[in-house]
Enzyme design. Structure first.
Site, PDB file in Angstrom:
ATOM      1  N   LYS A  13       0.830  -1.209   0.000  1.00  0.00           N
ATOM      2  CA  LYS A  13       0.000   0.000   0.000  1.00  0.00           C
ATOM      3  C   LYS A  13       0.867   1.263   0.000  1.00  0.00           C
ATOM      4  CE  LYS A  13      -2.197  -1.007   3.840  1.00  0.00           C
ATOM      5  NZ  LYS A  13      -1.488  -2.245   4.222  1.00  0.00           N
ATOM      6  N   ARG A  88      -9.143   1.233   9.196  1.00  0.00           N
ATOM      7  CA  ARG A  88      -8.759  -0.146   9.537  1.00  0.00           C
ATOM      8  C   ARG A  88      -9.831  -0.843  10.352  1.00  0.00           C
ATOM      9  NH1 ARG A  88      -2.781   0.735   9.147  1.00  0.00           N
ATOM     10  NH2 ARG A  88      -1.698  -1.224   9.468  1.00  0.00           N
ATOM     11  N   ARG A 127      11.964  -6.034   4.732  1.00  0.00           N
ATOM     12  CA  ARG A 127      11.779  -4.584   4.597  1.00  0.00           C
ATOM     13  C   ARG A 127      12.778  -3.813   5.451  1.00  0.00           C
ATOM     14  NH1 ARG A 127       5.861  -2.006   4.916  1.00  0.00           N
ATOM     15  NH2 ARG A 127       5.819  -2.583   7.104  1.00  0.00           N
ATOM     16  N   ARG A 160      11.934  -2.159  10.957  1.00  0.00           N
ATOM     17  CA  ARG A 160      10.902  -1.717  11.895  1.00  0.00           C
ATOM     18  C   ARG A 160      10.644  -2.788  12.948  1.00  0.00           C
ATOM     19  NH1 ARG A 160       5.960   0.384   8.288  1.00  0.00           N
ATOM     20  NH2 ARG A 160       4.837  -0.682   9.949  1.00  0.00           N
ATOM     21  N   ARG A 171      -0.002  -8.821  13.419  1.00  0.00           N
ATOM     22  CA  ARG A 171      -0.575  -7.807  12.522  1.00  0.00           C
ATOM     23  C   ARG A 171      -1.454  -8.465  11.459  1.00  0.00           C
ATOM     24  NH1 ARG A 171       4.511  -4.915  10.481  1.00  0.00           N
ATOM     25  NH2 ARG A 171       3.104  -3.494   9.391  1.00  0.00           N
TER      26      ARG A 171
HETATM   27  P1  AMP Z   1       1.288   0.668   8.955  1.00  0.00           P
HETATM   28  O1  AMP Z   1       2.498   1.467   8.680  1.00  0.00           O
HETATM   29  O2  AMP Z   1       0.076   1.123   8.187  1.00  0.00           O
HETATM   30  O3  AMP Z   1       1.516  -0.820   8.827  1.00  0.00           O
HETATM   31  O4  AMP Z   1       0.908   0.923  10.476  1.00  0.00           O
HETATM   32  C1  AMP Z   1       1.810   0.595  11.526  1.00  0.00           C
HETATM   33  C2  AMP Z   1       1.060   0.512  12.857  1.00  0.00           C
HETATM   34  O5  AMP Z   1       0.466   1.802  13.148  1.00  0.00           O
HETATM   35  C3  AMP Z   1      -0.112  -0.457  12.878  1.00  0.00           C
HETATM   36  O6  AMP Z   1       0.307  -1.791  13.174  1.00  0.00           O
HETATM   37  C4  AMP Z   1      -0.959   0.133  14.012  1.00  0.00           C
HETATM   38  O7  AMP Z   1      -0.396  -0.134  15.285  1.00  0.00           O
HETATM   39  C5  AMP Z   1      -0.804   1.632  13.760  1.00  0.00           C
HETATM   40  N1  AMP Z   1      -1.842   2.148  12.807  1.00  0.00           N
HETATM   41  C6  AMP Z   1      -1.636   2.668  11.575  1.00  0.00           C
HETATM   42  N2  AMP Z   1      -2.793   3.032  11.009  1.00  0.00           N
HETATM   43  C7  AMP Z   1      -3.768   2.721  11.900  1.00  0.00           C
HETATM   44  C8  AMP Z   1      -5.197   2.835  11.894  1.00  0.00           C
HETATM   45  N3  AMP Z   1      -5.858   3.334  10.843  1.00  0.00           N
HETATM   46  N4  AMP Z   1      -5.861   2.398  12.996  1.00  0.00           N
HETATM   47  C9  AMP Z   1      -5.225   1.905  14.074  1.00  0.00           C
HETATM   48  N5  AMP Z   1      -3.883   1.760  14.137  1.00  0.00           N
HETATM   49  C10 AMP Z   1      -3.153   2.164  13.067  1.00  0.00           C
END
Ligand code: AMP
Length: 218
Positions: A13, A88, A127, A160, A171
């Protein structure tokens, strides 16, 4: 143009969203990137989010919705936006619908990106991210020219914490339980086209498929 990129962690994404935004002059709104920036800056929001992120759990809806509203308000009602990692949960999707209505705009489409768990796990374990400029590499498929160093800004790349194997599994489970139901949520809304893109292909091929999905049903 307001678009949601929906799909599991590691499906691409971020990479695809950035490419699409560059090509189409849209704003890339990644809630994960906003949260990581807040953590780097040590803000109250960053501190609130930290423990959830490190466990691979979702940050509470009210925190996320407030952050997105603020960002959309700054961008203004005419901005085209590609949402990456938001919404989400169903409550986040409902809050987004209300916010867009308040801004006098609406969602144009939802792109569902798919890939098998094997592909996702391999991508996430390989990554490497730049904590300074946000550039993303993969040690298997798109390594930096100099090992461990960002080719864009020269900073040291990091793996990360939430990309470690145990957290990745969590996740993926969280995605299945809390985020995947959004596909049906949007499919039930006849005004919003939902299109699927195979995210397991090469970066260029996914981008081609994504652009053609943007043209479909317009
Ligand atoms: P991402 O970079 O999108 O994979 O997000 C990394 C982490 O940020 C996720 O595992 C969540 O802990 C938090 N996070 C990001 N976007 C959201 C969202 N829309 N709702 C809740 N937690 C989020």
């Amino acid at each position: 143009m307001i678009v949601i990129l929906l799909g599991p962690p590691g499906v691409g994404k971020g990479t695809q969203g950035k490419l699409l935004c560059e090509a189409e002059g849209l704003e890339h709104l990644s809630t994960g990137d906003l949260l990581r920036a807040a953590r780097r800056e040590g803000t109250e929001l960053g501190l609130q989010a930290q423990a959830y992120m490190d466990r691979g759990e979702l940050v509470p809806d009210d925190v996320i919705v407030g952050m997105v509203r603020e960002k959309l308000r700054k961008l203004g009602p005419d901005a085209g936006v590609v949402f990456d990692g938001f919404p989400r949960t169903v409550p986040q999707a409902e809050a987004l619908a209300r916010t867009l209505e308040d801004l006098g705009t609406r969602l144009d489409r939802v792109v569902v990106m798919t890939a098998d768990d094997g592909v996702l796990v391999r991508r996430l374990s390989g990554r490497r991210s730049c904590p300074a400029c946000g550039m993303v590499y993969n040690v298997y498929t798109s390594p930096p020219e100099q090992e461990g160093i960002c080719g864009e800004c020269g900073s040291e790349l990091v793996h990360r914490k939430d990309d470690d194997p145990a957290t990745v599994q969590n996740r993926l489970d969280v995605y299945r339980q809390q985020t995947a139901p959004l596909i049906e949520f949007y499919e039930r809304q006849p005004a919003v086209p939902v299109v699927e893109v195979d995210g397991a292909q090469k970066v260029e091929d996914v981008q081609t498929a994504l652009r053609s999905a943007m043209r479909e049903a317009r």
